[in-house]
Design a protein around this motif. Structure first.
Motif, PDB file in Angstrom:
ATOM      1  N   LEU A 175     -21.872  33.337  15.091  1.00  0.00           N
ATOM      2  CA  LEU A 175     -23.100  33.676  15.807  1.00  0.00           C
ATOM      3  C   LEU A 175     -23.032  33.078  17.198  1.00  0.00           C
ATOM      4  O   LEU A 175     -22.716  31.898  17.357  1.00  0.00           O
ATOM      5  CB  LEU A 175     -24.328  33.120  15.070  1.00  0.00           C
ATOM      6  N   ARG A 176     -23.349  33.882  18.197  1.00  0.00           N
ATOM      7  CA  ARG A 176     -23.350  33.400  19.576  1.00  0.00           C
ATOM      8  C   ARG A 176     -24.751  33.514  20.164  1.00  0.00           C
ATOM      9  O   ARG A 176     -25.462  34.482  19.930  1.00  0.00           O
ATOM     10  CB  ARG A 176     -22.389  34.224  20.440  1.00  0.00           C
ATOM     11  N   PRO A 186     -24.176  23.472  19.828  1.00  0.00           N
ATOM     12  CA  PRO A 186     -25.594  23.807  19.925  1.00  0.00           C
ATOM     13  C   PRO A 186     -25.925  24.634  21.167  1.00  0.00           C
ATOM     14  O   PRO A 186     -25.510  24.312  22.274  1.00  0.00           O
ATOM     15  CB  PRO A 186     -26.272  22.430  19.984  1.00  0.00           C
ATOM     16  N   GLY A 187     -26.631  25.725  20.952  1.00  0.00           N
ATOM     17  CA  GLY A 187     -27.034  26.588  22.047  1.00  0.00           C
ATOM     18  C   GLY A 187     -25.951  27.516  22.543  1.00  0.00           C
ATOM     19  O   GLY A 187     -26.171  28.299  23.470  1.00  0.00           O
ATOM     20  N   VAL A 188     -24.760  27.458  21.940  1.00  0.00           N
ATOM     21  CA  VAL A 188     -23.641  28.296  22.398  1.00  0.00           C
ATOM     22  C   VAL A 188     -23.126  29.192  21.265  1.00  0.00           C
ATOM     23  O   VAL A 188     -23.180  30.411  21.345  1.00  0.00           O
ATOM     24  CB  VAL A 188     -22.482  27.435  22.947  1.00  0.00           C
ATOM     25  N   ARG A 189     -22.616  28.579  20.202  1.00  0.00           N
ATOM     26  CA  ARG A 189     -22.050  29.369  19.098  1.00  0.00           C
ATOM     27  C   ARG A 189     -22.018  28.545  17.822  1.00  0.00           C
ATOM     28  O   ARG A 189     -22.071  27.305  17.853  1.00  0.00           O
ATOM     29  CB  ARG A 189     -20.624  29.846  19.435  1.00  0.00           C
ATOM     30  N   ILE A 190     -21.892  29.250  16.723  1.00  0.00           N
ATOM     31  CA  ILE A 190     -21.717  28.598  15.430  1.00  0.00           C
ATOM     32  C   ILE A 190     -20.772  29.462  14.599  1.00  0.00           C
ATOM     33  O   ILE A 190     -20.867  30.689  14.596  1.00  0.00           O
ATOM     34  CB  ILE A 190     -23.073  28.399  14.706  1.00  0.00           C
ATOM     35  N   LEU A 191     -19.790  28.824  13.961  1.00  0.00           N
ATOM     36  CA  LEU A 191     -18.792  29.525  13.163  1.00  0.00           C
ATOM     37  C   LEU A 191     -18.865  29.046  11.725  1.00  0.00           C
ATOM     38  O   LEU A 191     -18.842  27.842  11.459  1.00  0.00           O
ATOM     39  CB  LEU A 191     -17.386  29.289  13.724  1.00  0.00           C
ATOM     40  N   ALA A 248     -21.665  42.545  26.212  1.00  0.00           N
ATOM     41  CA  ALA A 248     -20.739  41.987  25.221  1.00  0.00           C
ATOM     42  C   ALA A 248     -20.499  42.976  24.087  1.00  0.00           C
ATOM     43  O   ALA A 248     -19.397  43.085  23.554  1.00  0.00           O
ATOM     44  CB  ALA A 248     -21.301  40.673  24.671  1.00  0.00           C
ATOM     45  N   LEU A 249     -21.540  43.731  23.728  1.00  0.00           N
ATOM     46  CA  LEU A 249     -21.408  44.753  22.691  1.00  0.00           C
ATOM     47  C   LEU A 249     -20.546  45.911  23.188  1.00  0.00           C
ATOM     48  O   LEU A 249     -19.644  46.380  22.490  1.00  0.00           O
ATOM     49  CB  LEU A 249     -22.791  45.260  22.291  1.00  0.00           C
ATOM     50  N   LEU A 250     -20.807  46.354  24.406  1.00  0.00           N
ATOM     51  CA  LEU A 250     -20.084  47.500  24.964  1.00  0.00           C
ATOM     52  C   LEU A 250     -18.596  47.222  25.143  1.00  0.00           C
ATOM     53  O   LEU A 250     -17.767  48.114  25.007  1.00  0.00           O
ATOM     54  CB  LEU A 250     -20.703  47.890  26.319  1.00  0.00           C
ATOM     55  N   THR A 251     -18.262  45.973  25.445  1.00  0.00           N
ATOM     56  CA  THR A 251     -16.866  45.617  25.691  1.00  0.00           C
ATOM     57  C   THR A 251     -16.149  45.125  24.442  1.00  0.00           C
ATOM     58  O   THR A 251     -14.971  44.749  24.507  1.00  0.00           O
ATOM     59  CB  THR A 251     -16.774  44.538  26.784  1.00  0.00           C
ATOM     60  N   GLY A 252     -16.842  45.103  23.311  1.00  0.00           N
ATOM     61  CA  GLY A 252     -16.212  44.709  22.060  1.00  0.00           C
ATOM     62  C   GLY A 252     -16.057  43.221  21.870  1.00  0.00           C
ATOM     63  O   GLY A 252     -15.340  42.771  20.968  1.00  0.00           O
ATOM     64  N   GLN A 253     -16.741  42.410  22.696  1.00  0.00           N
ATOM     65  CA  GLN A 253     -16.677  40.953  22.523  1.00  0.00           C
ATOM     66  C   GLN A 253     -17.427  40.515  21.272  1.00  0.00           C
ATOM     67  O   GLN A 253     -17.121  39.471  20.698  1.00  0.00           O
ATOM     68  CB  GLN A 253     -17.263  40.257  23.750  1.00  0.00           C
ATOM     69  N   VAL A 254     -18.420  41.308  20.879  1.00  0.00           N
ATOM     70  CA  VAL A 254     -19.184  41.027  19.660  1.00  0.00           C
ATOM     71  C   VAL A 254     -19.292  42.314  18.851  1.00  0.00           C
ATOM     72  O   VAL A 254     -19.137  43.421  19.384  1.00  0.00           O
ATOM     73  CB  VAL A 254     -20.601  40.486  19.983  1.00  0.00           C
TER      74      VAL A 254
END
Length: 323
Positions: A174-175, A148-153, A186-192
């Motif tokens: 989803l993060r 909760p509040g961090v991520r969901i897979l 995170a988008l620029l570095t390819g993490q998401v």
């Protein structure tokens, strides 16, 4: 994961990976069948018949039926803290007519009942569900991990999903990244792979990056504004409200807070992409003299605006400009 607690886009997003609703809204804003295969109203629109799809199963293997639909709607009626309670208040009775057919009766006619039932809280769960931490839905995905509040897979269910062209990813993660700068990095570095709610001040720069596609949707769901409870003083005064409307420089906020990535609001709860948007309503432009006139008429000599940075990106800056 309890639908009676949803208040943000992230739980709405993951909810619809696991569950479906009776009705969904398509890209053109039309109410379209989802778990409800069809519907019709009797003359006066106070009584409605909804036909439930056959052959649809929950993840547990249980077949969807009318009892599940009635239970799911009733979770948001009566003794509940669900935000959807108010919109369902006009319903007086929900009756089972057959294994896959229900009748909804209302105090008065409402031609928009299918739209009401598309509310994101009103997901369909198996009758008797009390534990939502193990989602049992008719959606394309099952829950694998959740912090909760961090991520969901979520991972795609095996086999063919009952909605053609949907549920195309093998897995979706989803993060929660609350900080806009961190989210962008995170988008620029390819993490998401994708992010939402970009900082308008950095959109132009990101658009120059050939590896990134910026998508902008105009005049639809996101509305940024100052919301007033018009049944409470001083907002119950029409003159006070006119003072607020004439006292805000909307174009200045668009240019400076949103860097031009916004369109002018016009005191309506829907945007210009909505078919019910009133294009004949003349927009009020910034006019300090008219604002002062109406404030004086309303008996207001001072006004304090309080905003939270958690409202939306740019809320504080908008408040400062309003001041």
């Amino acid at each position: 994961l309890d639908p009676r607690t949803y208040a943000d886009s992230i739980p709405i997003s993951y909810s619809l990976m696991f569950w479906n609703q009776l009705v969904e809204i398509d890209a053109k804003g039309n109410a379209t069948p989802e778990l409800a295969e069809s519907w019709e109203s009797k003359p006066g629109a106070a009584e409605w018949i909804f036909n439930i799809r056959k052959g649809i199963s929950f993840g547990s293997g249980k077949t969807l039926d009318a009892d599940d639909v009635i239970y799911s709607i009733n979770m948001h009626r009566g003794e509940t803290k669900s935000p959807a309670k108010g919109i369902l208040e006009p319903i007086t009775d929900i009756k089972k007519l057959g294994s896959h057919q229900i009748q909804i009766s209302m105090k008065t006619g409402n031609a928009d009942l299918p739209y009401v039932l598309s509310d994101y809280h009103l997901i369909i769960v198996p009758a008797g569900t009390t534990n939502f931490n193990k989602p049992d839905g008719t959606g394309a995905y099952t829950l694998e991990e959740w912090t909760p509040g961090v991520r969901i897979l979520a991972k795609r269910k095996p086999g063919k999903y009952w909605k053609p062209g949907r549920g195309n990813f093998d897995a979706v993660e989803l993060r929660y990244i609350g900080d806009t700068a961190v989210r962008t990095q995170a988008l620029l570095t390819g993490q998401v792979d994708a992010v939402n709610r970009l900082n308008p001040k950095t959109v132009a720069l990101l658009s120059k990056n050939k590896a990134i596609k910026v998508t902008r949707t105009q005049g639809t769901g996101n509305r940024y504004g100052f919301v007033a409870l018009v049944d409470v003083a001083p907002y119950s005064s029409p003159d006070f409200m006119l003072g607020l409307k004439y006292g805000i420089d909307r174009q200045k906020i668009i240019d400076n807070v949103f860097s031009g990535y916004a369109s002018m609001g016009n005191d309506q709860t829907v945007g210009p992409a909505d078919r019910f948007y009133n294009r004949a309503l003349k927009a009020k432009s910034f006019d300090p003299d008219k604002a002062a006139f109406h404030f004086k008429k309303a008996g207001v000599s001072a006004l304090e605006v309080q905003v939270s940075d958690g409202c939306y990106s740019g809320a504080v800056d908008s408040g400062v400009m309003f001041q």
